[in-house]
Design a protein around this motif. Structure first.
Motif, PDB file in Angstrom:
ATOM      1  N   LEU A  77       0.370   7.277  -6.415  1.00  0.00           N
ATOM      2  CA  LEU A  77      -0.864   8.031  -6.646  1.00  0.00           C
ATOM      3  C   LEU A  77      -0.739   9.462  -6.131  1.00  0.00           C
ATOM      4  O   LEU A  77      -1.250  10.403  -6.756  1.00  0.00           O
ATOM      5  N   ASP A  78      -0.064   9.636  -5.003  1.00  0.00           N
ATOM      6  CA  ASP A  78       0.157  10.991  -4.473  1.00  0.00           C
ATOM      7  C   ASP A  78       0.993  11.820  -5.446  1.00  0.00           C
ATOM      8  O   ASP A  78       0.713  13.008  -5.673  1.00  0.00           O
ATOM      9  N   ALA A  79       2.046  11.203  -5.995  1.00  0.00           N
ATOM     10  CA  ALA A  79       2.906  11.915  -6.942  1.00  0.00           C
ATOM     11  C   ALA A  79       2.142  12.261  -8.210  1.00  0.00           C
ATOM     12  O   ALA A  79       2.344  13.334  -8.794  1.00  0.00           O
ATOM     13  N   ALA A  80       1.247  11.370  -8.629  1.00  0.00           N
ATOM     14  CA  ALA A  80       0.423  11.657  -9.800  1.00  0.00           C
ATOM     15  C   ALA A  80      -0.551  12.793  -9.497  1.00  0.00           C
ATOM     16  O   ALA A  80      -0.748  13.698 -10.315  1.00  0.00           O
ATOM     17  N   ALA A  81      -1.165  12.754  -8.309  1.00  0.00           N
ATOM     18  CA  ALA A  81      -2.113  13.799  -7.926  1.00  0.00           C
ATOM     19  C   ALA A  81      -1.432  15.157  -7.813  1.00  0.00           C
ATOM     20  O   ALA A  81      -2.054  16.198  -8.060  1.00  0.00           O
ATOM     21  N   ALA A  82      -0.146  15.142  -7.456  1.00  0.00           N
ATOM     22  CA  ALA A  82       0.617  16.390  -7.340  1.00  0.00           C
ATOM     23  C   ALA A  82       1.101  16.900  -8.690  1.00  0.00           C
ATOM     24  O   ALA A  82       1.749  17.951  -8.768  1.00  0.00           O
ATOM     25  N   GLY A  83       0.814  16.180  -9.747  1.00  0.00           N
ATOM     26  CA  GLY A  83       1.225  16.596 -11.077  1.00  0.00           C
ATOM     27  C   GLY A  83       2.670  16.333 -11.395  1.00  0.00           C
ATOM     28  O   GLY A  83       3.220  16.894 -12.344  1.00  0.00           O
ATOM     29  N   LEU A  84       3.309  15.436 -10.619  1.00  0.00           N
ATOM     30  CA  LEU A  84       4.724  15.151 -10.832  1.00  0.00           C
ATOM     31  C   LEU A  84       4.955  14.068 -11.863  1.00  0.00           C
ATOM     32  O   LEU A  84       5.851  14.180 -12.703  1.00  0.00           O
ATOM     33  N   ILE A  85       4.201  12.982 -11.778  1.00  0.00           N
ATOM     34  CA  ILE A  85       4.471  11.824 -12.640  1.00  0.00           C
ATOM     35  C   ILE A  85       3.192  11.297 -13.290  1.00  0.00           C
ATOM     36  O   ILE A  85       2.077  11.567 -12.827  1.00  0.00           O
ATOM     37  N   GLN A  86       3.417  10.548 -14.353  1.00  0.00           N
ATOM     38  CA  GLN A  86       2.377   9.723 -14.979  1.00  0.00           C
ATOM     39  C   GLN A  86       2.801   8.280 -14.714  1.00  0.00           C
ATOM     40  O   GLN A  86       3.668   7.737 -15.398  1.00  0.00           O
ATOM     41  N   PRO A  87       2.215   7.623 -13.705  1.00  0.00           N
ATOM     42  CA  PRO A  87       2.737   6.322 -13.273  1.00  0.00           C
ATOM     43  C   PRO A  87       2.475   5.202 -14.274  1.00  0.00           C
ATOM     44  O   PRO A  87       1.397   5.111 -14.868  1.00  0.00           O
ATOM     45  N   VAL A  88       3.479   4.355 -14.436  1.00  0.00           N
ATOM     46  CA  VAL A  88       3.333   3.076 -15.141  1.00  0.00           C
ATOM     47  C   VAL A  88       3.692   2.009 -14.112  1.00  0.00           C
ATOM     48  O   VAL A  88       4.853   1.895 -13.709  1.00  0.00           O
ATOM     49  N   ARG A 135       9.056  10.428   0.377  1.00  0.00           N
ATOM     50  CA  ARG A 135       8.862   9.776  -0.928  1.00  0.00           C
ATOM     51  C   ARG A 135       8.459  10.793  -1.990  1.00  0.00           C
ATOM     52  O   ARG A 135       8.965  10.784  -3.118  1.00  0.00           O
ATOM     53  N   LEU A 136       7.555  11.699  -1.620  1.00  0.00           N
ATOM     54  CA  LEU A 136       7.087  12.693  -2.570  1.00  0.00           C
ATOM     55  C   LEU A 136       8.200  13.680  -2.916  1.00  0.00           C
ATOM     56  O   LEU A 136       8.361  14.065  -4.082  1.00  0.00           O
ATOM     57  N   ALA A 137       8.987  14.075  -1.919  1.00  0.00           N
ATOM     58  CA  ALA A 137      10.085  15.004  -2.167  1.00  0.00           C
ATOM     59  C   ALA A 137      11.148  14.371  -3.063  1.00  0.00           C
ATOM     60  O   ALA A 137      11.696  15.025  -3.956  1.00  0.00           O
ATOM     61  N   SER A 138      11.454  13.088  -2.835  1.00  0.00           N
ATOM     62  CA  SER A 138      12.424  12.391  -3.686  1.00  0.00           C
ATOM     63  C   SER A 138      11.929  12.331  -5.118  1.00  0.00           C
ATOM     64  O   SER A 138      12.691  12.529  -6.074  1.00  0.00           O
ATOM     65  N   CYS A 139      10.633  12.076  -5.264  1.00  0.00           N
ATOM     66  CA  CYS A 139      10.042  12.045  -6.598  1.00  0.00           C
ATOM     67  C   CYS A 139      10.177  13.401  -7.281  1.00  0.00           C
ATOM     68  O   CYS A 139      10.496  13.488  -8.470  1.00  0.00           O
ATOM     69  N   ALA A 140       9.965  14.469  -6.520  1.00  0.00           N
ATOM     70  CA  ALA A 140      10.084  15.814  -7.077  1.00  0.00           C
ATOM     71  C   ALA A 140      11.503  16.086  -7.569  1.00  0.00           C
ATOM     72  O   ALA A 140      11.703  16.684  -8.632  1.00  0.00           O
ATOM     73  N   LEU A 141      12.505  15.630  -6.806  1.00  0.00           N
ATOM     74  CA  LEU A 141      13.892  15.806  -7.240  1.00  0.00           C
ATOM     75  C   LEU A 141      14.151  15.046  -8.537  1.00  0.00           C
ATOM     76  O   LEU A 141      14.820  15.547  -9.447  1.00  0.00           O
ATOM     77  N   GLY A 183      -8.154   0.728  -0.394  1.00  0.00           N
ATOM     78  CA  GLY A 183      -9.101   1.753  -0.815  1.00  0.00           C
ATOM     79  C   GLY A 183      -8.533   2.712  -1.835  1.00  0.00           C
ATOM     80  O   GLY A 183      -8.928   3.884  -1.886  1.00  0.00           O
ATOM     81  N   LEU A 184      -7.613   2.221  -2.681  1.00  0.00           N
ATOM     82  CA  LEU A 184      -6.986   3.054  -3.699  1.00  0.00           C
ATOM     83  C   LEU A 184      -7.565   2.738  -5.070  1.00  0.00           C
ATOM     84  O   LEU A 184      -7.889   1.592  -5.373  1.00  0.00           O
ATOM     85  N   ALA A 217       0.804  -1.221   0.000  1.00  0.00           N
ATOM     86  CA  ALA A 217       0.000   0.000   0.000  1.00  0.00           C
ATOM     87  C   ALA A 217       0.842   1.279   0.000  1.00  0.00           C
ATOM     88  O   ALA A 217       0.519   2.221  -0.744  1.00  0.00           O
ATOM     89  N   PRO A 218       1.936   1.377   0.797  1.00  0.00           N
ATOM     90  CA  PRO A 218       2.720   2.623   0.775  1.00  0.00           C
ATOM     91  C   PRO A 218       3.282   2.961  -0.608  1.00  0.00           C
ATOM     92  O   PRO A 218       3.285   4.129  -1.009  1.00  0.00           O
ATOM     93  N   SER A 219       3.758   1.943  -1.340  1.00  0.00           N
ATOM     94  CA  SER A 219       4.314   2.205  -2.668  1.00  0.00           C
ATOM     95  C   SER A 219       3.242   2.689  -3.631  1.00  0.00           C
ATOM     96  O   SER A 219       3.449   3.636  -4.406  1.00  0.00           O
TER      97      SER A 219
END
Length: 472
Positions: free
Chosen positions: A198-209, A450-456, A225-226, A191-193
């Motif tokens: 999904l959080d990174a996608a919602a923040a407009g950072l990534i398009q997850p595959v 996790r979100l901050a690392s994704c942003a970098l 519940g995701l 669930a955390p991964s």
């Protein structure tokens, strides 16, 4: 009268000792740290307090100084100077005249206006002025004055650490503006991964595959519940296969970043490091942490703490150059690079000191570019100007490092964990030097990390650090 500024004691003025027209004052310079402390203590995360986007609005200014420092600075003057200990604050009538910026120096001045002997009540005129002498708050305070003299040892306040350097926030905020990066999320079967993706996608950072077993991914999502509706899933039976397929997607250009899910780091990185089929370039791959240390005046980069266990001199060249290039991406134009060792002198008994000296000379000869290097430097000499001066070290880097290069992974890992667990630092990291940035998360990482690392990683992907012709 006692001025209340004795370093060791504070004293009061009794009702009988106070005179009409008597004054006292306190001064404070408003900082972002003050705002963060206020939000931390009160739980007030109103964006007008904590979101830098509001920093230029009048509402932001009024809330900061008038709510926090208006009553607060006046109350502090009453409680420590006039009348001092034993004062009972009955009420106030304040008027907010001008906005206040972070960086303004505010002086609260109280003047005794009226005394009422019946209950020992006192009325004081209050005015807060900025560094230009302009009144930002005016009004009246009503107190009940002490009737007996009090002299108390001054309480030494605890050191409170609050991170969130404005520079760090600005770096991360930049990533949210732009086209989301196609990103392979490798084996996110917990669930955390999935939530992080999904959080990174919602923040407009990534398009997850999502790369992993589709049936298992959907089951995990349902239990948590995701909603995976609209997300691409690339089938992979197990973790090794997921890692290999993600690398293939990066090589073909279908994704521009990889994020580790619920699998071991060595399994995740193995296909990326393959000589012929991986993501190697002419440089060695390395990991860089962006660390926000509360007591350090600027964001700090730390490398390498995740990939290269005992790097050779040649590998350290790439590690340093990768970190310098990353510093440029996040806006540090000419980073100061400290090559760490246990001592600041070169000795063949400590190979790390010899490597440090060689790296500095290589920078002098143009083999490492874009930053200024110094080393060997012990940790204290790298980050503390007083410690460097005590050792007689004079350099542009000593005491003011932007980048810390550790001698090996063990030292780096321990230093990173010391900073985060003992110093209250926040850290986010990215693996660079390959065809695409790679995010290696830990089970212990918070959602914010996790979100901050994704942003970098997004910033690195957009900057395209791969130099033409560097592909091995």
């Amino acid at each position: 009268m006692p001025d209340g500024t004795n370093d060791l004691f504070i004293e009061n003025r009794t009702f009988d000792e106070m005179t009409i027209g008597e004054t006292a004052s306190l001064t404070h310079t408003v900082s972002q740290r003050d705002i963060d402390l206020f939000a931390t203590v009160t739980g007030d995360v109103n964006p007008a307090h904590v979101d830098p986007a509001y920093a230029e609005t009048d509402m932001f200014h009024h809330i900061i100084i008038h709510g926090m420092w208006g009553a607060g600075l006046i109350s502090a003057t009453l409680g420590t100077k006039l009348p001092g200990p034993g004062t009972i604050y009955l009420g106030q009538d304040l008027h907010f005249r001008r906005p206040v910026n972070i960086g303004d120096t505010i002086t609260a001045t109280l003047t005794v206006k009226e005394k009422k002997p019946e209950k020992k009540d006192v009325t004081l005129d209050c005015v807060c002025t900025n560094q230009e002498g302009e009144a930002v708050i005016t009004g009246t305070a009503f107190i009940r004055a002490p009737t007996t003299r009090v002299r108390r040892k001054r309480v030494i306040l605890p050191s409170v650490r609050v991170g969130r350097h404005p520079e760090t926030q600005a770096i991360l905020a930049r990533a949210s503006g732009g086209t989301p990066i196609a990103t392979a999320v490798v084996f996110p079967v917990d669930a955390p991964s999935l939530l992080a993706a999904l959080d990174a996608a919602a923040a407009g950072l990534i398009q997850p595959v999502l790369v992993g077993p589709a049936v298992r991914l959907r089951a995990v999502a349902q239990a948590a519940g995701l909603d995976l509706t609209g997300l691409s899933i690339v089938e992979a039976a197990d973790a090794p296969q997921a890692a290999a397929r993600a690398v293939a997607l990066a090589r073909s250009g279908d994704v521009a970043m990889l994020i580790k899910g619920d699998l071991h780091t060595d399994v995740f990185m193995h296909p990326a490091l393959e000589a012929d089929t991986g993501l190697r370039t002419g440089r060695h791959i390395s990991h860089v942490y962006l660390v926000d240390v509360p007591d350090y005046p600027r964001p700090l980069l730390l490398t390498d703490v995740a990939i290269n266990i005992r790097p050779t001199l040649g590998e350290k060249v790439s590690i340093v150059q990768n970190a310098i290039d990353f510093a440029h991406v996040i806006g540090i134009v000419r980073p100061r690079v400290a090559i760490l060792a246990a001592v600041e002198t070169v000795t063949d008994r400590m190979p790390s000191t010899v490597d440090a000296a060689a790296l500095c000379k290589m920078a002098d000869r143009g083999q490492i570019t874009g930053g200024v290097l110094d080393g060997p430097l012990a940790f204290d000499n790298a980050v503390n100007e007083a410690a460097a001066a005590e050792k007689g070290i004079v350099s542009e880097v000593a005491g003011r490092a932007d980048i810390l290069v550790v001698p090996d992974l063990e030292a780096g890992n321990m230093l990173a964990k010391d900073l985060t667990f003992l110093s209250g630092a926040e850290a986010a990291g990215v693996v660079i030097g390959g065809r695409v940035p790679i995010i290696v998360t830990s089970r212990a990482d918070s959602t914010t990390t996790r979100l901050a690392s994704c942003a970098l990683g997004v910033l690195v992907a957009r900057a395209n650090l791969l130099v033409p012709g560097e592909v091995a």
